[in-house]
Design an enzyme around this catalytic site. Structure first.
Site, PDB file in Angstrom:
ATOM      1  N   GLU A   1       0.824  -1.214   0.000  1.00  0.00           N
ATOM      2  CA  GLU A   1       0.000   0.000   0.000  1.00  0.00           C
ATOM      3  C   GLU A   1       0.856   1.260   0.000  1.00  0.00           C
ATOM      4  O   GLU A   1       0.609   2.200   0.756  1.00  0.00           O
ATOM      5  CB  GLU A   1      -0.959  -0.015   1.195  1.00  0.00           C
ATOM      6  CG  GLU A   1      -1.895  -1.194   1.165  1.00  0.00           C
ATOM      7  CD  GLU A   1      -2.972  -1.167   2.251  1.00  0.00           C
ATOM      8  OE1 GLU A   1      -2.928  -0.287   3.120  1.00  0.00           O
ATOM      9  OE2 GLU A   1      -3.852  -2.042   2.219  1.00  0.00           O
TER      10      GLU A   1
ATOM     11  N   GLU B   1      -3.954  -9.156   0.382  1.00  0.00           N
ATOM     12  CA  GLU B   1      -4.357  -8.942   1.780  1.00  0.00           C
ATOM     13  C   GLU B   1      -5.870  -9.004   1.821  1.00  0.00           C
ATOM     14  O   GLU B   1      -6.542  -8.312   1.037  1.00  0.00           O
ATOM     15  CB  GLU B   1      -3.842  -7.585   2.252  1.00  0.00           C
ATOM     16  CG  GLU B   1      -3.700  -7.502   3.754  1.00  0.00           C
ATOM     17  CD  GLU B   1      -3.018  -6.210   4.178  1.00  0.00           C
ATOM     18  OE1 GLU B   1      -1.865  -5.970   3.782  1.00  0.00           O
ATOM     19  OE2 GLU B   1      -3.645  -5.447   4.916  1.00  0.00           O
TER      20      GLU B   1
HETATM   21  C1  GAL Z   1      -4.013  -2.792   5.494  1.00  0.00           C
HETATM   22  C2  GAL Z   1      -2.514  -2.689   5.737  1.00  0.00           C
HETATM   23  C3  GAL Z   1      -2.091  -3.530   6.916  1.00  0.00           C
HETATM   24  C4  GAL Z   1      -3.005  -3.274   8.075  1.00  0.00           C
HETATM   25  C5  GAL Z   1      -4.410  -3.595   7.659  1.00  0.00           C
HETATM   26  C6  GAL Z   1      -5.438  -3.486   8.748  1.00  0.00           C
HETATM   27  O1  GAL Z   1      -4.507  -1.791   4.693  1.00  0.00           O
HETATM   28  O2  GAL Z   1      -1.822  -3.106   4.612  1.00  0.00           O
HETATM   29  O3  GAL Z   1      -0.779  -3.234   7.271  1.00  0.00           O
HETATM   30  O4  GAL Z   1      -2.885  -1.953   8.451  1.00  0.00           O
HETATM   31  O5  GAL Z   1      -4.770  -2.707   6.645  1.00  0.00           O
HETATM   32  O6  GAL Z   1      -6.717  -3.735   8.246  1.00  0.00           O
END
Ligand code: GAL
Length: 813
Positions: A427, A503
């Site tokens: 991100e 993710e």
């Molecule tokens: C994502 C990020 C992670 C964590 C996660 C929590 O956007 O890449 O590091 O912060 O959100 O939901």
């Protein structure tokens, strides 16, 4: 990874522990005799400095994990843009509220045994948090920026033969440098490598397997070495220790040997069958052996393509992965092999087959374990490039260090068969703007140059923008973080022909805590700062697990997912970022103590295809809720089941295609609570009874129960037993709401190391030998001494029958 074993004999020097010495090369792992000071000291780099009053510590060490928790530490007043916030608010536990900010000094005095003039001495750090400045005998030998990088310095010119040498390391952690708990100190291993002038370079071996057939595999080994008149002998050895092939070469291209060696009837590496070979590389001048390096590798084929997605050894499969932060809960960032191994055992049982090291370089120990136990690995490098997410993050180092950091990551780890993909970033705000597209290509090209065999991804959150700017199109693998509504469009617009859920989920829950009414909610907060374990609560940008399952199951072009996260971690207590004392995450499938939350069984019910899963939630101790609506969920590998309360049927439920939840969970939404027995009977495809599970309302807490993960440990001063402690009633039924304060004592050849109850709001320190139960459970970590013997853990609590357990330790072979 280069795993050095040295011949012909192993010598252990009493005064210098953890040393492996041989005829040709020695590696001294500096674990003991360290002195540590938390603070500034402008003279501490000097050789003659008096550190006798400093604290004695062993490495790996995390100075901040001993606390205390403090609301004011690194309190960040920010609007987290990635979370769509526009107004700055006070974030208290964002980096764990532990004292990682500040300066720390480490000093060690060591001798280099059998050091001969003309040999090379290399000082290797497998991570140092952070901004290390390194001194040897009063001379600065180098510095680094990023706390997660592996780096090394040639200290040949600075060392003293036959005398004590002094290493001093200064570390500095500044505020607002992280989005989570980074840890502090020399949290990974420090090694001194002594080798001949004619020798193989550190990380100089690169093994690939470019051709594989059932009859034969071609193993290509490139070996960088220095010295005139050298030749190389490489042997390939199978897992039983038998030599399969030997190859001798005198031909060097510049400083590189290049060998192709045949392995007959190759056994392929996979998560299901993690077969490992070993290459022993010996460097000679004439008949004289000058160096020897042992490298473990696997023979396996990975392909990513627009028709078949991802395939391993010719078979298409989807990643059943989890993201992991580097901290190990109550141990902080200090790396520990048995803690990592336990995590992987838990994940294996869940059916997980892949790990993403979010958002930085993994420990070498974790990669070795993934090779051995069978996990595919997405090795990530950065959470930021040149544009900041936090004021003092990696953006400060990007220009100077990014290439060096990637080179070290790839060279140190590229022989691990587990690694199947690299990630250049998570991100990164550089997704915006043309300069970001150029950066993406620049970094990806460095990975390709260093390792042409693996593809590169970025976990993207600005998916819309990256479709327009061309950012997503240049990546080998377009990784989408969340953003399910954009999957279809991304697949259409990106040229690769597949996408990865780099993710997913970010569902939040607290182990054993259930909230009513049972409804799906975003950023839901409660007065006790816990999240409901009905697994229906998420962040504004995220979703429940079931929503991911639909895409994974229905679209062949989605090549898998990496769930956020396998285990809870310190810091980032969303949705309670502004609420003290929340100080650790709620995202884990397992809690901070490694105890499974309900979600564990939801993933297990689809990921573990070998064993049945049948799990009921919530618990059945709801004094005061009699007659009130108390929904029951069952996570199971079976398609249908019938629920009974005190023998009365609540009806049969079958998985069906209504909503995502209906496809993956069995839900009885209109159950009225009455104490007693809650029983589920599951049916197979033919409608026959296949399995049963019963949960019974518990009485008052009566007795403590201890359940260790292992009872036979290594007497190495590092091994750990994780003992789950729970409280049961007079009939042996687990008391799911017990919060008793317990005390721990360890006798014999072991020590109390830490405890953790998985409560994200607890301010009890992990290393104190007392803690409250959370939802009826906690975990005690017992470590060994270096003497073999028996160990006893006893646990007591007011008004409870206490418990004792015997463990034993043996000298490692
Ligand atoms: C994502 C990020 C992670 C964590 C996660 C929590 O956007 O890449 O590091 O912060 O959100 O939901």
């Amino acid at each position: 990874m280069v795993l050095n074993r040295f011949r012909p004999l192993f010598f252990l020097f009493l005064c210098i522990p953890a040393i492996v010495l041989g005829q040709v090369r020695s590696v001294l792992t500096l674990k003991k005799n360290w002195k540590f000071h938390n603070g500034q000291d402008s003279m501490a780099y000097k050789m003659a400095f008096d550190d006798s009053k400093w604290q004695s510590v062993t490495i790996p060490h995390d100075w901040a994990i001993y606390g205390p928790f403090d609301k004011e530490i690194d309190k960040q007043v920010v609007a987290i843009e990635q979370n769509n916030e526009t107004v700055a608010t006070e974030k208290t536990g964002r980096t764990g509220a532990l004292p990682y900010v500040g300066q720390g000094w480490y000093r060690n005095k060591f001798r280099i045994p059998q050091y001969k003039k003309g040999q090379k001495v290399i000082l290797l750090f497998e991570g140092a948090m952070s901004e290390p400045k390194v001194y040897v005998n009063g001379n600065k030998v180098g510095e680094w920026g990023y706390g997660y990088s592996y780096f090394h310095f040639d200290i040949t010119e600075k060392v003293l033969a036959d005398k004590l040498n002094t290493i001093a390391v200064q570390l500095t952690n500044v505020e607002s440098s992280s989005r989570w708990y980074p840890g502090a100190g020399l949290y990974r291993n420090v090694r001194v490598i002594v080798k001949n002038n004619e020798s193989i370079d550190l990380w100089g071996t690169y093994i690939t397997t470019p051709f594989i057939s059932p009859e034969m595999a071609k193993v290509n080994i490139k070996t960088k070495a220095s010295g005139d008149g050298v030749h190389l002998v490489t042997r390939i050895i199978d897992a039983a220790g038998d030599t399969l092939s030997t190859d001798i070469t005198h031909l060097k291209f510049g400083n590189e040997f290049d060998q192709n060696i045949a392995v007959p009837d190759p056994k392929l590496w996979s998560p299901e069958s993690p077969y490992l070979y070993t290459a022993v590389s010996q460097l000679f001048v004439g008949d004289e052996l000058k160096d020897e390096v042992t490298t473990r590798f696997g023979i396996r084929d990975i392909k990513y393509n627009s028709k078949t997605g991802f395939s391993l050894n010719g078979k298409t499969r989807k990643f059943k992965g989890v993201c992991l932060h580097h901290d190990l809960g109550p141990l902080g960032a200090a790396v520990n092999r048995s803690a990592l191994k336990r995590q992987l055992r838990i994940l294996k049982d869940m059916g997980c087959d892949a790990i993403r090291s979010s958002h930085n370089m993994p420990s070498l120990e974790q990669l070795e374990l993934c090779d051995e136990m069978g996990f595919m690995f997405l090795a990530e490098s950065f959470d930021e490039w040149a544009k900041p997410k936090v004021e003092n993050g990696y953006n400060r180092f990007f220009e100077e260090y990014a290439e060096k950091d990637i080179v070290n990551l790839v060279r140190a780890t590229r022989n691990h068969p587990s690694i199947v993909m690299w990630s250049t970033g998570n991100e990164v705000p550089d997704q915006y703007g043309l300069i970001g597209v150029k950066r993406a290509k620049w970094i990806q090209d460095i990975f390709h140059r260093e390792d042409p065999t693996r593809p590169v991804t970025v976990g993207m959150d600005q998916v819309q923008n990256s479709m327009e700017s061309g950012f997503g199109a240049i990546l080998d693998i377009p990784g989408l973080n969340y953003r399910l509504p954009l999957y279809e469009e991304a697949y259409e617009k990106f040229p690769q022909g597949f996408i990865l859920g780099s993710e997913t989920a970010s569902t939040v829950s607290s182990r054993g805590i259930y909230k009513f009414p049972v409804v799906e909610a975003k950023m839901k907060q409660y007065k006790d700062y816990q999240s409901s374990s009905y697994d229906l609560e998420t962040c504004s940008w995220s979703n429940i697990p079931d929503d991911d399952f639909v895409w994974q199951d229905d679209k062949s072009w989605v090549i898998g997912e990496f769930v956020w996260t396998g285990f809870d971690y310190l810091g980032e207590p969303t949705p309670y970022d502004e609420k003290w004392p929340s100080r650790s995450s709620y995202f884990g499938i397992n809690d901070l103590a490694g105890l499974p939350k309900d979600r564990y069984y939801l993933y297990r019910s689809r990921w573990n295809t070998e064993e049945e899963t049948l799990h009921i939630l919530p618990h059945w101790n709801w004094e005061g809720r009699e007659g009130e609506n108390t929904p029951v969920f069952v996570y199971t590998s079976y398609d249908s089941a019938e629920l009974f309360i005190n023998g009365k049927s609540m009806g049969v439920r079958k998985k069906h295609s209504g909503t995502a939840k209906n496809r993956y969970r069995l839900m009885w939404m209109d159950v009225q609570y009455e104490p007693g027995s809650l029983k589920v009977v599951a049916f197979d495809g033919q409608g026959k009874v296949a399995a049963e599970k019963e949960m019974v309302t518990a009485g008052k807490p009566y007795r403590i129960i201890l359940d260790p993960d292992r009872t036979e440990l290594n007497a190495d001063g590092e091994d750990l037993a994780f003992v789950t402690v729970s409280v049961v009633d007079k009939h042996g039924i687990l008391c799911p709401t017990a919060t008793n304060q317990l005390k721990f004592k360890v006798k014999g050849e072991g020590k109390y190391r830490a405890a953790c109850n998985g409560d994200p709001t607890s301010l009890e320190m992990f290393h104190h030998p007392t803690m409250k139960l959370f939802s009826g459970k906690l975990v005690v970590l017992v470590t060994t001494t270096e003497k073999a013997g028996s160990i006893e853990l006893s646990v007591t609590g007011k008004g409870l029958k206490s418990a004792k357990i015997g463990l034993s330790s043996k000298k490692p072979l």
